[in-house]
Design a protein around this motif. Structure first.
Motif, PDB file in Angstrom:
ATOM      1  N   PHE A   1      45.810  31.150  44.229  1.00 19.22           N
ATOM      2  CA  PHE A   1      44.686  31.861  44.796  1.00 19.22           C
ATOM      3  C   PHE A   1      43.306  31.278  44.278  1.00 19.22           C
ATOM      4  CE2 PHE A   1      48.015  34.726  45.619  1.00 19.22           C
ATOM      5  CZ  PHE A   1      47.849  34.831  47.366  1.00 19.22           C
TER       6      PHE A   1
ATOM      7  N   THR B   1      38.374  28.015  43.271  1.00 16.05           N
ATOM      8  CA  THR B   1      37.143  28.770  43.056  1.00 16.05           C
ATOM      9  C   THR B   1      36.599  28.447  41.808  1.00 16.05           C
ATOM     10  OG1 THR B   1      38.591  30.717  44.223  1.00 16.05           O
ATOM     11  CG2 THR B   1      36.941  31.293  42.460  1.00 16.05           C
TER      12      THR B   1
ATOM     13  N   LEU C   1      32.520  33.236  40.294  1.00 15.49           N
ATOM     14  CA  LEU C   1      33.470  34.437  40.272  1.00 15.49           C
ATOM     15  C   LEU C   1      33.299  35.582  39.353  1.00 15.49           C
ATOM     16  CD1 LEU C   1      35.502  35.724  42.272  1.00 15.49           C
ATOM     17  CD2 LEU C   1      37.334  34.744  40.736  1.00 15.49           C
TER      18      LEU C   1
ATOM     19  N   MET D   1      30.370  37.581  39.787  1.00  8.66           N
ATOM     20  CA  MET D   1      30.431  38.416  40.834  1.00  8.66           C
ATOM     21  C   MET D   1      31.146  39.873  40.464  1.00  8.66           C
ATOM     22  SD  MET D   1      28.883  37.658  43.502  1.00  8.66           S
ATOM     23  CE  MET D   1      27.579  36.509  43.585  1.00  8.66           C
TER      24      MET D   1
ATOM     25  N   PHE E   1      30.323  43.390  40.395  1.00  9.19           N
ATOM     26  CA  PHE E   1      31.159  44.419  41.154  1.00  9.19           C
ATOM     27  C   PHE E   1      31.569  45.646  40.516  1.00  9.19           C
ATOM     28  CE2 PHE E   1      34.746  46.104  43.299  1.00  9.19           C
ATOM     29  CZ  PHE E   1      34.229  46.240  44.519  1.00  9.19           C
TER      30      PHE E   1
ATOM     31  N   TYR F   1      25.180  44.890  43.595  1.00  6.22           N
ATOM     32  CA  TYR F   1      26.072  43.925  43.906  1.00  6.22           C
ATOM     33  C   TYR F   1      25.572  42.906  44.794  1.00  6.22           C
ATOM     34  CZ  TYR F   1      30.215  41.647  45.669  1.00  6.22           C
ATOM     35  OH  TYR F   1      31.356  40.780  46.296  1.00  6.22           O
TER      36      TYR F   1
ATOM     37  N   GLY G   1      27.092  39.973  45.913  1.00 11.21           N
ATOM     38  CA  GLY G   1      28.237  39.298  46.484  1.00 11.21           C
ATOM     39  C   GLY G   1      28.457  39.634  47.908  1.00 11.21           C
TER      40      GLY G   1
ATOM     41  N   HIS H   1      37.727  37.946  50.988  1.00 12.32           N
ATOM     42  CA  HIS H   1      39.230  37.874  50.824  1.00 12.32           C
ATOM     43  C   HIS H   1      40.043  37.438  52.254  1.00 12.32           C
ATOM     44  CE1 HIS H   1      37.761  39.993  47.451  1.00 12.32           C
ATOM     45  NE2 HIS H   1      38.873  39.601  46.714  1.00 12.32           N
TER      46      HIS H   1
ATOM     47  N   HIS I   1      50.760  40.894  45.618  1.00 15.05           N
ATOM     48  CA  HIS I   1      49.701  40.150  44.795  1.00 15.05           C
ATOM     49  C   HIS I   1      48.725  41.197  44.513  1.00 15.05           C
ATOM     50  CE1 HIS I   1      50.787  36.747  47.721  1.00 15.05           C
ATOM     51  NE2 HIS I   1      51.257  36.346  46.559  1.00 15.05           N
TER      52      HIS I   1
HETATM   53  C1  HEM Z   1      40.546  45.669  44.227  1.00 16.37           C
HETATM   54  C2  HEM Z   1      40.789  44.293  44.045  1.00 16.37           C
HETATM   55  C3  HEM Z   1      39.821  43.183  43.976  1.00 16.37           C
HETATM   56  C4  HEM Z   1      38.523  43.234  43.858  1.00 16.37           C
HETATM   57  C5  HEM Z   1      37.482  44.525  43.580  1.00 16.37           C
HETATM   58  C6  HEM Z   1      37.750  41.761  43.977  1.00 16.37           C
HETATM   59  C7  HEM Z   1      36.724  41.478  44.068  1.00 16.37           C
HETATM   60  C8  HEM Z   1      36.051  40.321  44.267  1.00 16.37           C
HETATM   61  C9  HEM Z   1      34.882  39.845  44.451  1.00 16.37           C
HETATM   62  C10 HEM Z   1      33.451  40.758  43.850  1.00 16.37           C
HETATM   63  C11 HEM Z   1      34.726  38.643  44.425  1.00 16.37           C
HETATM   64  C12 HEM Z   1      33.737  37.736  44.884  1.00 16.37           C
HETATM   65  C13 HEM Z   1      33.120  37.735  46.214  1.00 16.37           C
HETATM   66  C14 HEM Z   1      31.973  36.587  46.338  1.00 16.37           C
HETATM   67  O1  HEM Z   1      32.167  35.489  46.027  1.00 16.37           O
HETATM   68  O2  HEM Z   1      30.861  36.894  46.937  1.00 16.37           O
HETATM   69  C15 HEM Z   1      36.000  38.143  44.675  1.00 16.37           C
HETATM   70  C16 HEM Z   1      36.384  36.888  45.116  1.00 16.37           C
HETATM   71  C17 HEM Z   1      37.646  36.448  45.298  1.00 16.37           C
HETATM   72  N1  HEM Z   1      38.922  37.057  45.100  1.00 16.37           N
HETATM   73 FE1  HEM Z   1      39.226  39.231  44.560  1.00 16.37          FE
HETATM   74  N2  HEM Z   1      39.187  40.991  44.245  1.00 16.37           N
HETATM   75  C18 HEM Z   1      40.300  41.792  44.305  1.00 16.37           C
HETATM   76  C19 HEM Z   1      41.358  41.533  44.372  1.00 16.37           C
HETATM   77  C20 HEM Z   1      41.818  40.185  44.754  1.00 16.37           C
HETATM   78  C21 HEM Z   1      43.323  39.833  44.654  1.00 16.37           C
HETATM   79  C22 HEM Z   1      44.317  40.564  44.578  1.00 16.37           C
HETATM   80  C23 HEM Z   1      43.080  38.335  44.948  1.00 16.37           C
HETATM   81  C24 HEM Z   1      44.168  37.317  45.167  1.00 16.37           C
HETATM   82  C25 HEM Z   1      45.408  37.398  44.568  1.00 16.37           C
HETATM   83  C26 HEM Z   1      41.712  38.061  44.984  1.00 16.37           C
HETATM   84  C27 HEM Z   1      41.345  36.772  44.989  1.00 16.37           C
HETATM   85  C28 HEM Z   1      39.913  36.266  45.318  1.00 16.37           C
HETATM   86  C29 HEM Z   1      39.556  34.777  45.404  1.00 16.37           C
HETATM   87  C30 HEM Z   1      40.556  33.769  45.513  1.00 16.37           C
HETATM   88  C31 HEM Z   1      38.074  35.074  45.436  1.00 16.37           C
HETATM   89  C32 HEM Z   1      37.240  33.720  45.452  1.00 16.37           C
HETATM   90  C33 HEM Z   1      36.555  33.491  46.790  1.00 16.37           C
HETATM   91  C34 HEM Z   1      35.891  32.055  46.577  1.00 16.37           C
HETATM   92  O3  HEM Z   1      36.345  31.167  45.898  1.00 16.37           O
HETATM   93  O4  HEM Z   1      34.970  31.967  47.042  1.00 16.37           O
HETATM   94  N3  HEM Z   1      40.926  39.135  44.525  1.00 16.37           N
HETATM   95  N4  HEM Z   1      37.110  39.075  44.581  1.00 16.37           N
END
Ligand code: HEM
Length: 127
Positions: free
Chosen positions: A38, A42, A47, A50, A54, A65, A67, A74, A83
């Motif tokens: 995933f 990235t 990340l 961020m 968060f 925050y 972001g 997501h 996941h």
């Molecule tokens: C409660 C659980 C989670 C929280 C609080 C969370 C929080 C965040 C935050 C704050 C960002 C940054 C957003 C931005 O770029 O503006 C992010 C990005 C991301 N999250 Fe999560 N996340 C969670 C669960 C997950 C899970 C379970 C996955 C995958 C298995 C995941 C995959 C990703 C990916 C791939 C990005 C990057 C997006 C990019 O490349 O721009 N997240 N997440």
């Protein structure tokens, strides 16, 4: 007489603890073969920044925050409940290793679980 309680953010040690937690947490997540794909495209440095913001906000810290909304960030990634569960398990283990007490770990997981429907979108909402 009651006194204002320090926020969870303050109790666990503020910005420094959050930065360490996020660092260790992402080491675990990106070493997990089910979750690593995933994050293949990235920018992990961005990340982590961020995530620090968060988590700080989620823990009641004096941080804003900047972001994208979680549902938007997501969307369309195919993240399913198992996941999400693995992700939370890594968080649990990270927190336990950090030596936080049980009540704080429980509080943190509870606060993070609130976002499960944003993260999962249409997936896995029945379970
Ligand atoms: C409660 C659980 C989670 C929280 C609080 C969370 C929080 C965040 C935050 C704050 C960002 C940054 C957003 C931005 O770029 O503006 C992010 C990005 C991301 N999250 Fe999560 N996340 C969670 C669960 C997950 C899970 C379970 C996955 C995958 C298995 C995941 C995959 C990703 C990916 C791939 C990005 C990057 C997006 C990019 O490349 O721009 N997240 N997440």
């Amino acid at each position: 007489m009651t006194y204002p309680q320090p926020s969870l953010y303050e109790r666990i040690g503020g910005a420094e603890t959050v930065a360490t937690l996020v660092e260790h947490f992402y080491e675990r997540v990106t070493a997990d073969p089910e979750l690593a794909p995933f994050f293949a495209k990235t920018d992990l440095k961005k990340l982590r920044a961020m995530q620090r913001e968060f988590f700080s906000v989620a823990l009641g810290g004096p941080v804003t925050y900047f972001g994208r909304p979680l549902a938007y960030a997501h969307r369309g990634r195919g993240i399913e409940r198992h996941h999400f569960q693995r992700f939370v398990e890594h968080l649990l283990e990270t927190l336990a290793h950090q030596g936080l007490d049980e009540r704080d770990v429980h509080d943190i997981i509870e606060r993070i679980n609130v976002y499960s429907s944003d993260i999962l979108g249409g997936h896995g909402t029945s379970g």
